[in-house]
Design an enzyme around this catalytic site. Sequence first.
Site, PDB file in Angstrom:
ATOM      1  N   SER A   1       0.977  -1.343  -0.018  1.00 54.22           N
ATOM      2  CA  SER A   1       0.057   0.098   0.083  1.00 54.22           C
ATOM      3  C   SER A   1       0.728   1.248   0.043  1.00 54.22           C
ATOM      4  CB  SER A   1      -0.897   0.020   1.147  1.00 54.22           C
ATOM      5  OG  SER A   1      -0.212  -0.004   2.390  1.00 54.22           O
TER       6      SER A   1
ATOM      7  N   LYS B   1       0.958   3.940   6.866  1.00 52.22           N
ATOM      8  CA  LYS B   1       0.120   4.881   5.949  1.00 52.22           C
ATOM      9  C   LYS B   1       0.524   6.522   6.127  1.00 52.22           C
ATOM     10  CE  LYS B   1      -2.880   1.818   4.142  1.00 52.22           C
ATOM     11  NZ  LYS B   1      -2.151   0.775   4.661  1.00 52.22           N
TER      12      LYS B   1
END
Lengths: 201, 201
Positions: free
Chosen positions: B120, B157
Amino acid sequence: MAYSPPGQMRERVYRFFRERALDGEPPTVREVQEAFGFRSVNAARRHLEALVADGRLDKRPGRARGYRLTGLVPPAQQVPVLGRVQAGALTTAVEDLDGYVPVEAGVAEECFALRVQGESMRDAGILPGDLVIVRRQDTANDGDIVVALVGDEATVKRLRRRQGRVELHPENPDFEPIVVEDHGEFVGILGKVIEVRRRLV
Amino acid sequence: MAYSPPGQMRERVYRFFRERALDGEPPTVREVQEAFGFRSVNAARRHLEALVADGRLDKRPGRARGYRLTGLVPPAQQVPVLGRVQAGALTTAVEDLDGYVPVEAGVAEECFALRVQGESMRDAGILPGDLVIVRRQDTANDGDIVVALVGDEATVKRLRRRQGRVELHPENPDFEPIVVEDHGEFVGILGKVIEVRRRLV
DNA sequence: TGACAATGTGAACATTTGTACACTATACTG
DNA sequence: CAGTATAGTGTACAAATGTTCACATTGTCA
């Protein structure tokens, strides 16, 4: 002292102990006691003994500062960060020293570090400003990411062997591979990239 | 014991001490005594004190195992590598220790390392298998890359603050941002990523 | 050679540090 | 809600370890 839920204080004691031990000075029972404000030595000792029983700490019974971290904390060595790399860098002295970075001992032999310039290896997750740890060697296998000296400039590329030819491939469609025969300039391999590091402030 | 020429035994004591200290266990006065076969504790102590006076050793008077190496203010500190990260990782949960990595001294306070899973963050140059060095903190600024606990899973993230809301953005178009309000699950920030490392064998 | 500093011996002592035991308080579980 | 395992208190003791003092031995150097 307020009573803590089971296991919670143990974890805090462990982390405190580890912090101190990694700093080179494993605390004594009483130092743990004071750090957490226990009124009794035994409170601290219980936690330490429990951690030993859990296998999370080691101890030499009776000895002062006898509690230790389990497992091996691999010693670190320092590797020089080179500013620029110029022709002849394989043999000549370190040109432009830009500090040192720690590396696990064992891999540090014959290594240096280099700051990456340019986007050519972007798709391999190697970005401008990254630090590459390089093991000095003058050959490399197909697929290795290497630091090569192309003309006067050190560059990071993936090495490919194609029908006996050596090619230096970028990992970015905006850049062209360097094929050795096409090039009049000297191409030499300085070493193989064994680690990539990026500081994010 | 035979009398040694001045300074000679001192050198041997220093080397012995250094060997043991680098092994993580600086010897006591009596351990030095035994190692060299002195019949008196004081012989060993004299050498150690002389080494301190010469500035080759340090000591904390009175403390057990109080003699230390000087100069070797280690430019590296070790940071624990955690396997899985569970809920309550900041305080409560038992850590899953997976070794240690050396980090430049000064940034190592309250840090741990974590192995990255998933693609990600690919476009930020953070790939699966990479090691991220994380400084523990429970808040972060817009734009920081953080390790957050989403439900039961630790994830890396980029943190975004949008009109008071906190969002966790991947750096890969194949993934969707996580908006905290949309989520029934608990979202907590474990820390900020300060370094990314990748070993290339 | 003689003085002096460094080296080694010996025997205490004080502090730090690990260990033991009895007891109380709190959290968790069925 | 009762019972039990875990957490914490208080006190004392023993071993490990640093410290001190007095004296004997040896190397070095003027």
